[in-house]
Design a protein around this motif. Structure first.
Motif, PDB file in Angstrom:
ATOM      1  N   THR A   1       0.811  -1.223   0.000  1.00 10.60           N
ATOM      2  CA  THR A   1       0.000   0.000   0.000  1.00 10.60           C
ATOM      3  C   THR A   1       0.844   1.274   0.000  1.00 10.60           C
ATOM      4  OG1 THR A   1      -0.164  -0.199   2.406  1.00 10.60           O
ATOM      5  CG2 THR A   1      -1.993  -1.070   1.102  1.00 10.60           C
ATOM      6  N   TYR A   2       2.141   1.131  -0.249  1.00  7.98           N
ATOM      7  CA  TYR A   2       3.017   2.298  -0.374  1.00  7.98           C
ATOM      8  C   TYR A   2       2.558   3.146  -1.570  1.00  7.98           C
ATOM      9  CZ  TYR A   2       7.185   5.030  -1.340  1.00  7.98           C
ATOM     10  OH  TYR A   2       8.041   6.066  -1.577  1.00  7.98           O
ATOM     11  N   PRO A   3       2.573   4.481  -1.498  1.00 12.09           N
ATOM     12  CA  PRO A   3       3.121   5.332  -0.438  1.00 12.09           C
ATOM     13  C   PRO A   3       2.109   5.785   0.616  1.00 12.09           C
ATOM     14  CG  PRO A   3       2.639   6.675  -2.339  1.00 12.09           C
ATOM     15  CD  PRO A   3       2.252   5.267  -2.708  1.00 12.09           C
ATOM     16  N   SER A   4       0.936   5.141   0.651  1.00 18.06           N
ATOM     17  CA  SER A   4      -0.031   5.510   1.693  1.00 18.06           C
ATOM     18  C   SER A   4       0.513   5.200   3.078  1.00 18.06           C
ATOM     19  CB  SER A   4      -1.352   4.765   1.470  1.00 18.06           C
ATOM     20  OG  SER A   4      -1.942   5.154   0.247  1.00 18.06           O
ATOM     21  N   VAL A   5       1.370   4.189   3.161  1.00 21.00           N
ATOM     22  CA  VAL A   5       2.028   3.836   4.420  1.00 21.00           C
ATOM     23  C   VAL A   5       3.535   3.902   4.203  1.00 21.00           C
ATOM     24  CG1 VAL A   5       0.131   2.374   5.177  1.00 21.00           C
ATOM     25  CG2 VAL A   5       2.021   1.375   3.882  1.00 21.00           C
ATOM     26  N   PRO A   6       4.317   4.108   5.266  1.00 16.98           N
ATOM     27  CA  PRO A   6       5.773   4.234   5.116  1.00 16.98           C
ATOM     28  C   PRO A   6       6.448   2.901   4.828  1.00 16.98           C
ATOM     29  CG  PRO A   6       5.183   4.272   7.428  1.00 16.98           C
ATOM     30  CD  PRO A   6       3.890   4.317   6.670  1.00 16.98           C
ATOM     31  N   PRO A   7       7.691   2.927   4.372  1.00 11.50           N
ATOM     32  CA  PRO A   7       8.449   1.693   4.156  1.00 11.50           C
ATOM     33  C   PRO A   7       8.709   0.973   5.480  1.00 11.50           C
ATOM     34  CG  PRO A   7       9.481   3.566   3.050  1.00 11.50           C
ATOM     35  CD  PRO A   7       8.450   4.121   3.978  1.00 11.50           C
ATOM     36  N   LYS A   8       8.970  -0.326   5.386  1.00 14.17           N
ATOM     37  CA  LYS A   8       9.420  -1.101   6.537  1.00 14.17           C
ATOM     38  C   LYS A   8      10.949  -1.050   6.566  1.00 14.17           C
ATOM     39  CE  LYS A   8       5.666  -4.510   6.196  1.00 14.17           C
ATOM     40  NZ  LYS A   8       5.373  -5.969   6.010  1.00 14.17           N
ATOM     41  N   VAL A   9      11.515  -0.970   7.763  1.00 17.73           N
ATOM     42  CA  VAL A   9      12.970  -0.865   7.886  1.00 17.73           C
ATOM     43  C   VAL A   9      13.477  -1.847   8.935  1.00 17.73           C
ATOM     44  CG1 VAL A   9      14.929   0.666   8.278  1.00 17.73           C
ATOM     45  CG2 VAL A   9      12.815   1.593   7.316  1.00 17.73           C
ATOM     46  N   HIS A  10      14.532  -2.578   8.582  1.00 20.72           N
ATOM     47  CA  HIS A  10      15.167  -3.522   9.502  1.00 20.72           C
ATOM     48  C   HIS A  10      16.649  -3.202   9.593  1.00 20.72           C
ATOM     49  CE1 HIS A  10      16.047  -7.378  11.503  1.00 20.72           C
ATOM     50  NE2 HIS A  10      17.121  -7.410  10.736  1.00 20.72           N
ATOM     51  N   TYR A  11      17.151  -3.066  10.816  1.00 21.16           N
ATOM     52  CA  TYR A  11      18.564  -2.762  11.039  1.00 21.16           C
ATOM     53  C   TYR A  11      19.360  -4.044  11.267  1.00 21.16           C
ATOM     54  CZ  TYR A  11      22.742  -1.447  13.666  1.00 21.16           C
ATOM     55  OH  TYR A  11      24.032  -1.336  14.112  1.00 21.16           O
ATOM     56  N   HIS A  12      20.531  -4.148  10.642  1.00 19.49           N
ATOM     57  CA  HIS A  12      21.439  -5.280  10.858  1.00 19.49           C
ATOM     58  C   HIS A  12      22.187  -5.050  12.173  1.00 19.49           C
ATOM     59  CE1 HIS A  12      21.664  -7.056   6.569  1.00 19.49           C
ATOM     60  NE2 HIS A  12      20.630  -6.236   6.621  1.00 19.49           N
ATOM     61  N   SER A  13      21.649  -5.550  13.253  1.00 19.18           N
ATOM     62  CA  SER A  13      22.172  -5.217  14.581  1.00 19.18           C
ATOM     63  C   SER A  13      23.344  -6.079  15.023  1.00 19.18           C
ATOM     64  CB  SER A  13      21.058  -5.337  15.622  1.00 19.18           C
ATOM     65  OG  SER A  13      20.738  -6.700  15.853  1.00 19.18           O
ATOM     66  N   GLY A  14      23.427  -7.297  14.514  1.00 20.63           N
ATOM     67  CA  GLY A  14      24.445  -8.215  15.015  1.00 20.63           C
ATOM     68  C   GLY A  14      24.223  -8.555  16.478  1.00 20.63           C
ATOM     69  N   GLY A  15      22.989  -8.340  16.951  1.00 24.91           N
ATOM     70  CA  GLY A  15      22.662  -8.626  18.345  1.00 24.91           C
ATOM     71  C   GLY A  15      23.097  -7.551  19.318  1.00 24.91           C
ATOM     72  N   LEU A  16      23.421  -6.350  18.798  1.00 22.85           N
ATOM     73  CA  LEU A  16      23.921  -5.265  19.643  1.00 22.85           C
ATOM     74  C   LEU A  16      22.941  -4.097  19.659  1.00 22.85           C
ATOM     75  CD1 LEU A  16      27.587  -5.298  18.302  1.00 22.85           C
ATOM     76  CD2 LEU A  16      26.818  -6.213  20.497  1.00 22.85           C
ATOM     77  N   ARG A  17      22.738  -3.502  20.805  1.00 25.11           N
ATOM     78  CA  ARG A  17      21.875  -2.326  20.959  1.00 25.11           C
ATOM     79  C   ARG A  17      22.767  -1.089  21.003  1.00 25.11           C
ATOM     80  NH1 ARG A  17      16.821  -1.217  23.685  1.00 25.11           N
ATOM     81  NH2 ARG A  17      16.103   0.771  22.788  1.00 25.11           N
ATOM     82  N   ILE A  18      22.968  -0.462  19.859  1.00 26.00           N
ATOM     83  CA  ILE A  18      23.901   0.659  19.784  1.00 26.00           C
ATOM     84  C   ILE A  18      23.210   2.018  19.858  1.00 26.00           C
ATOM     85  CG2 ILE A  18      25.536  -0.681  18.408  1.00 26.00           C
ATOM     86  CD1 ILE A  18      24.590   1.063  15.999  1.00 26.00           C
ATOM     87  N   ASN A  19      21.893   2.007  20.040  1.00 23.95           N
ATOM     88  CA  ASN A  19      21.150   3.261  20.051  1.00 23.95           C
ATOM     89  C   ASN A  19      19.768   3.009  20.641  1.00 23.95           C
ATOM     90  OD1 ASN A  19      19.276   5.419  18.717  1.00 23.95           O
ATOM     91  ND2 ASN A  19      21.338   6.165  18.284  1.00 23.95           N
ATOM     92  N   PRO A  20      19.194   3.977  21.361  1.00 23.57           N
ATOM     93  CA  PRO A  20      17.839   3.784  21.887  1.00 23.57           C
ATOM     94  C   PRO A  20      16.812   3.504  20.795  1.00 23.57           C
ATOM     95  CG  PRO A  20      18.881   5.652  22.959  1.00 23.57           C
ATOM     96  CD  PRO A  20      19.790   5.246  21.831  1.00 23.57           C
ATOM     97  N   ASN A  21      17.089   3.957  19.563  1.00 25.56           N
ATOM     98  CA  ASN A  21      16.148   3.785  18.456  1.00 25.56           C
ATOM     99  C   ASN A  21      16.406   2.533  17.625  1.00 25.56           C
ATOM    100  OD1 ASN A  21      16.622   6.814  18.993  1.00 25.56           O
ATOM    101  ND2 ASN A  21      14.647   6.801  17.953  1.00 25.56           N
ATOM    102  N   LEU A  22      17.503   1.826  17.905  1.00 27.50           N
ATOM    103  CA  LEU A  22      17.857   0.637  17.134  1.00 27.50           C
ATOM    104  C   LEU A  22      17.916  -0.562  18.069  1.00 27.50           C
ATOM    105  CD1 LEU A  22      20.722   2.162  14.932  1.00 27.50           C
ATOM    106  CD2 LEU A  22      18.304   1.885  14.322  1.00 27.50           C
ATOM    107  N   TYR A  23      16.986  -1.486  17.890  1.00 22.10           N
ATOM    108  CA  TYR A  23      16.859  -2.615  18.803  1.00 22.10           C
ATOM    109  C   TYR A  23      17.690  -3.812  18.344  1.00 22.10           C
ATOM    110  CZ  TYR A  23      12.962  -0.216  21.106  1.00 22.10           C
ATOM    111  OH  TYR A  23      12.195   0.682  21.806  1.00 22.10           O
TER     112      TYR A  23
END
Length: 310
Positions: A115-137
């Motif tokens: 349903t893009y662009p009515s809804v925003p893109p989905k985003v996944h961060y490659h964390s490597g199991g690390l929490r490097i930011n309050p916004n990145l799980y």
């Protein structure tokens, strides 16, 4: 102290590769993409995609995003879109100087929903199991108003007729991977500028840099598809600066105070004892990866805690 001696010819080749590496380009497939199993089956033609229950201009809207990215990406963001799956792309952001993310590579997998662009893109961060930011799980979730994973004012949210993928990537770089990520935590911004708040922020940034070093190692050991040589060349070329920064941090320089080339910014602050010990402890692992890349030919590995009197 770790010393680096690399082949100038190889270094020039790596630098040339990075200069020639397009900020935006397309690839054939993304088998390791986080969203590869979602959405359209691989190798569907654009004609099929137009008639799979998506908005009338879905394909055109995504192609428009491609054009914007191709013309306007900053020099620290690189994107690869998929020709056989136009709904997915991958981006890497280079950590900025003056932040605890400096010289690091941070990868994000992105998908345009049906349903893009009515809804925003989905985003996944490659964390490597690390929490490097309050916004990145650790799970890869990216918390940001622009993609509706966090609350925000109307102008901070996704606006179907105005918001773009370029805006999203630049927002991640500027709002998330910033100089003082501690204050990204909801409510903590109220303590910004206070002695206690700045003290907590300093401690948090020190931990973030150590996690950033671990993220570097994770990326070198498992580079994402279509960025393998980019990762190797990036860290080959930047190995000098990373080691110089680590040596400066071991000697007490505060995190983020080292410019490119290892030049210290004028500051009265000092890194904490815990930070100096942690950098010293993990530095050997980073140097070993640089050796594996061929960026370091000779190294004095006296980087353990015992080699430095704190």
């Amino acid at each position: 102290m770790v010393e680096i001696k690399d082949s100038s010819n190889v270094r020039k080749l790596k630098e040339e590769f990075l200069r020639d590496f397009k900020r935006f380009d397309t690839v054939e497939d993304f088998s390791d993409h986080h969203y590869a199993a979602e959405g359209s089956p691989a190798k569907l033609s654009l004609w099929h995609l137009k008639f799979k229950g998506r908005p009338k201009n879905w394909v055109k809207d995504i192609q428009k995003e491609w054009k914007i990215l191709d013309k306007n990406l900053p020099e620290t963001i690189f994107v690869r879109a998929c020709e056989s799956r136009i709904d997915i792309l991958r981006a890497v952001i280079i950590g900025a100087e003056g932040t605890p993310y400096h010289d690091g590579l941070f990868f994000f997998d992105i998908q345009f929903p049906d349903t893009y662009p009515s809804v925003p893109p989905k985003v996944h961060y490659h964390s490597g199991g690390l929490r490097i930011n309050p916004n990145l799980y650790k799970c890869g979730k990216v918390c940001l108003s622009l993609i509706s994973t966090w609350t925000g004012k109307k102008r901070e949210k996704w606006l179907p007729k105005e918001s773009t993928m370029l805006q999203l990537l630049v927002s991640i770089q500027a709002l998330i991977l910033n100089e003082k990520p501690y204050f990204n935590e909801p409510g903590y911004e109220k303590s910004m500028g206070t002695p206690l708040g700045e003290s907590y922020s300093k401690d948090y940034s020190e931990n973030v840099f150590v996690f950033s070093l671990k993220t570097m190692v994770y990326s070198m050991r498992k580079p994402p598809q279509h960025f393998e040589e980019f990762v190797r060349s990036h860290f080959f070329v930047r190995s000098h600066d990373i080691v110089k920064a680590c040596n400066a941090y071991k000697d007490g320089a505060p995190v983020g105070s080292i410019d490119k080339g290892g030049v210290k910014k004028q500051t009265r602050q000092r890194g904490s004892l815990k930070f100096r010990i942690n950098v010293t402890s993990f530095m050997k692992t980073v140097v070993d990866e640089f050796v594996n890349l061929g960026a370091i030919r000779e190294a004095n590995h006296r980087v353990g805690i015992a080699s430095k009197k704190f």
